[in-house]
Design a protein around this motif. Sequence first.
Motif, PDB file in Angstrom:
ATOM      1  N   TRP A   1      36.312  37.394  42.820  1.00 13.63           N
ATOM      2  CA  TRP A   1      36.031  38.825  42.852  1.00 13.63           C
ATOM      3  C   TRP A   1      36.924  39.577  41.860  1.00 13.63           C
ATOM      4  CZ3 TRP A   1      39.114  43.012  44.186  1.00 13.63           C
ATOM      5  CH2 TRP A   1      38.457  44.233  44.279  1.00 13.63           C
ATOM      6  N   ARG A   2      38.223  39.220  41.839  1.00  9.70           N
ATOM      7  CA  ARG A   2      39.149  39.873  40.901  1.00  9.70           C
ATOM      8  C   ARG A   2      38.774  39.575  39.448  1.00  9.70           C
ATOM      9  NH1 ARG A   2      44.918  38.750  43.896  1.00  9.70           N
ATOM     10  NH2 ARG A   2      44.741  40.423  45.410  1.00  9.70           N
ATOM     11  N   ALA A   3      38.402  38.336  39.166  1.00 11.05           N
ATOM     12  CA  ALA A   3      38.021  37.959  37.802  1.00 11.05           C
ATOM     13  C   ALA A   3      36.768  38.722  37.365  1.00 11.05           C
ATOM     14  CB  ALA A   3      37.791  36.457  37.705  1.00 11.05           C
ATOM     15  N   GLN A   4      35.800  38.856  38.267  1.00  9.79           N
ATOM     16  CA  GLN A   4      34.588  39.603  37.939  1.00  9.79           C
ATOM     17  C   GLN A   4      34.902  41.079  37.709  1.00  9.79           C
ATOM     18  OE1 GLN A   4      32.212  38.485  41.338  1.00  9.79           O
ATOM     19  NE2 GLN A   4      31.136  36.888  40.192  1.00  9.79           N
ATOM     20  N   ARG A   5      35.794  41.641  38.533  1.00 13.66           N
ATOM     21  CA  ARG A   5      36.199  43.037  38.356  1.00 13.66           C
ATOM     22  C   ARG A   5      36.900  43.223  37.006  1.00 13.66           C
ATOM     23  NH1 ARG A   5      41.177  44.628  41.619  1.00 13.66           N
ATOM     24  NH2 ARG A   5      41.940  43.322  39.964  1.00 13.66           N
ATOM     25  N   ASP A   6      37.809  42.299  36.678  1.00 14.08           N
ATOM     26  CA  ASP A   6      38.516  42.370  35.396  1.00 14.08           C
ATOM     27  C   ASP A   6      37.547  42.249  34.233  1.00 14.08           C
ATOM     28  OD1 ASP A   6      40.798  42.600  36.894  1.00 14.08           O
ATOM     29  OD2 ASP A   6      41.524  40.565  36.493  1.00 14.08           O
ATOM     30  N   ASN A   7      36.544  41.381  34.374  1.00 16.45           N
ATOM     31  CA  ASN A   7      35.524  41.218  33.337  1.00 16.45           C
ATOM     32  C   ASN A   7      34.783  42.526  33.094  1.00 16.45           C
ATOM     33  OD1 ASN A   7      35.415  38.865  31.966  1.00 16.45           O
ATOM     34  ND2 ASN A   7      33.763  37.960  33.164  1.00 16.45           N
ATOM     35  N   GLU A   8      34.405  43.221  34.163  1.00 16.76           N
ATOM     36  CA  GLU A   8      33.702  44.494  34.027  1.00 16.76           C
ATOM     37  C   GLU A   8      34.580  45.524  33.322  1.00 16.76           C
ATOM     38  OE1 GLU A   8      30.470  45.252  34.614  1.00 16.76           O
ATOM     39  OE2 GLU A   8      30.324  43.092  34.981  1.00 16.76           O
ATOM     40  N   ILE A   9      35.859  45.559  33.667  1.00 15.97           N
ATOM     41  CA  ILE A   9      36.784  46.495  33.024  1.00 15.97           C
ATOM     42  C   ILE A   9      36.897  46.171  31.538  1.00 15.97           C
ATOM     43  CG2 ILE A   9      39.222  47.185  32.887  1.00 15.97           C
ATOM     44  CD1 ILE A   9      39.294  46.832  35.966  1.00 15.97           C
ATOM     45  N   LEU A  10      37.016  44.891  31.210  1.00 13.18           N
ATOM     46  CA  LEU A  10      37.127  44.493  29.801  1.00 13.18           C
ATOM     47  C   LEU A  10      35.855  44.809  29.021  1.00 13.18           C
ATOM     48  CD1 LEU A  10      39.043  41.116  30.151  1.00 13.18           C
ATOM     49  CD2 LEU A  10      39.903  43.260  29.192  1.00 13.18           C
ATOM     50  N   LYS A  11      34.701  44.636  29.651  1.00 14.07           N
ATOM     51  CA  LYS A  11      33.436  44.976  28.977  1.00 14.07           C
ATOM     52  C   LYS A  11      33.398  46.456  28.632  1.00 14.07           C
ATOM     53  CE  LYS A  11      30.385  41.539  31.100  1.00 14.07           C
ATOM     54  NZ  LYS A  11      29.263  41.374  32.041  1.00 14.07           N
ATOM     55  N   LYS A  12      33.804  47.299  29.587  1.00 17.76           N
ATOM     56  CA  LYS A  12      33.797  48.748  29.343  1.00 17.76           C
ATOM     57  C   LYS A  12      34.804  49.125  28.262  1.00 17.76           C
ATOM     58  CE  LYS A  12      32.164  49.795  33.964  1.00 17.76           C
ATOM     59  NZ  LYS A  12      32.483  50.318  35.286  1.00 17.76           N
ATOM     60  N   ALA A  13      35.982  48.504  28.300  1.00 15.94           N
ATOM     61  CA  ALA A  13      37.004  48.794  27.293  1.00 15.94           C
ATOM     62  C   ALA A  13      36.543  48.346  25.910  1.00 15.94           C
ATOM     63  CB  ALA A  13      38.313  48.113  27.666  1.00 15.94           C
ATOM     64  N   THR A  14      35.902  47.186  25.851  1.00 13.43           N
ATOM     65  CA  THR A  14      35.398  46.685  24.578  1.00 13.43           C
ATOM     66  C   THR A  14      34.355  47.627  24.003  1.00 13.43           C
ATOM     67  OG1 THR A  14      35.804  44.416  25.285  1.00 13.43           O
ATOM     68  CG2 THR A  14      34.286  44.710  23.458  1.00 13.43           C
ATOM     69  N   ALA A  15      33.485  48.139  24.863  1.00  9.82           N
ATOM     70  CA  ALA A  15      32.459  49.084  24.406  1.00  9.82           C
ATOM     71  C   ALA A  15      33.106  50.353  23.861  1.00  9.82           C
ATOM     72  CB  ALA A  15      31.514  49.416  25.543  1.00  9.82           C
ATOM     73  N   LEU A  16      34.149  50.841  24.535  1.00 10.18           N
ATOM     74  CA  LEU A  16      34.841  52.034  24.048  1.00 10.18           C
ATOM     75  C   LEU A  16      35.506  51.789  22.701  1.00 10.18           C
ATOM     76  CD1 LEU A  16      36.473  53.423  27.312  1.00 10.18           C
ATOM     77  CD2 LEU A  16      34.586  54.413  26.020  1.00 10.18           C
ATOM     78  N   PHE A  17      36.162  50.626  22.572  1.00  8.76           N
ATOM     79  CA  PHE A  17      36.815  50.304  21.301  1.00  8.76           C
ATOM     80  C   PHE A  17      35.796  50.127  20.188  1.00  8.76           C
ATOM     81  CE2 PHE A  17      40.435  48.602  23.986  1.00  8.76           C
ATOM     82  CZ  PHE A  17      41.259  49.682  23.716  1.00  8.76           C
ATOM     83  N   ALA A  18      34.635  49.573  20.504  1.00 11.77           N
ATOM     84  CA  ALA A  18      33.596  49.378  19.496  1.00 11.77           C
ATOM     85  C   ALA A  18      33.104  50.729  18.991  1.00 11.77           C
ATOM     86  CB  ALA A  18      32.445  48.565  20.072  1.00 11.77           C
TER      87      ALA A  18
END
Length: 109
Positions: free
Chosen positions: A57-74
């Motif tokens: 669950w924590r890994a999936q939550r972290d993945n979602e956060i990283l996806k959103k951060a990556t989109a912002l950086f892009a």
Amino acid sequence: MRITPIKKIMIISGACSSAVSRWRKQYLAELGGQTPESGKALTSEQQTIQLLEKQLWRAQRDNEILKKATALFAVDNHQVSVLKMVYWQCKLLKPPWHLFKVVKLFIYN
């Protein structure tokens, strides 16, 4: 008079009969392969399953956060690239027109 195992557990733990019955029911369910949805597991196997589910669950939550951060950086990176491109294209024009164009693009995008 014979003391039943449930009575022994009640005497040793100080718990009431309903708590001991609930523990027994949970333990038998865990031995059957069911992981309790709420509360802590009694068997080590089910405790390991709960730990792994929590880590997943924590890994999936972290993945979602990283996806959103990556989109912002892009998006930010794309804006910087566009600004650089406009700046280099506007360098061919006479100043101060290139500055106005860069500022306008930066403000409105």
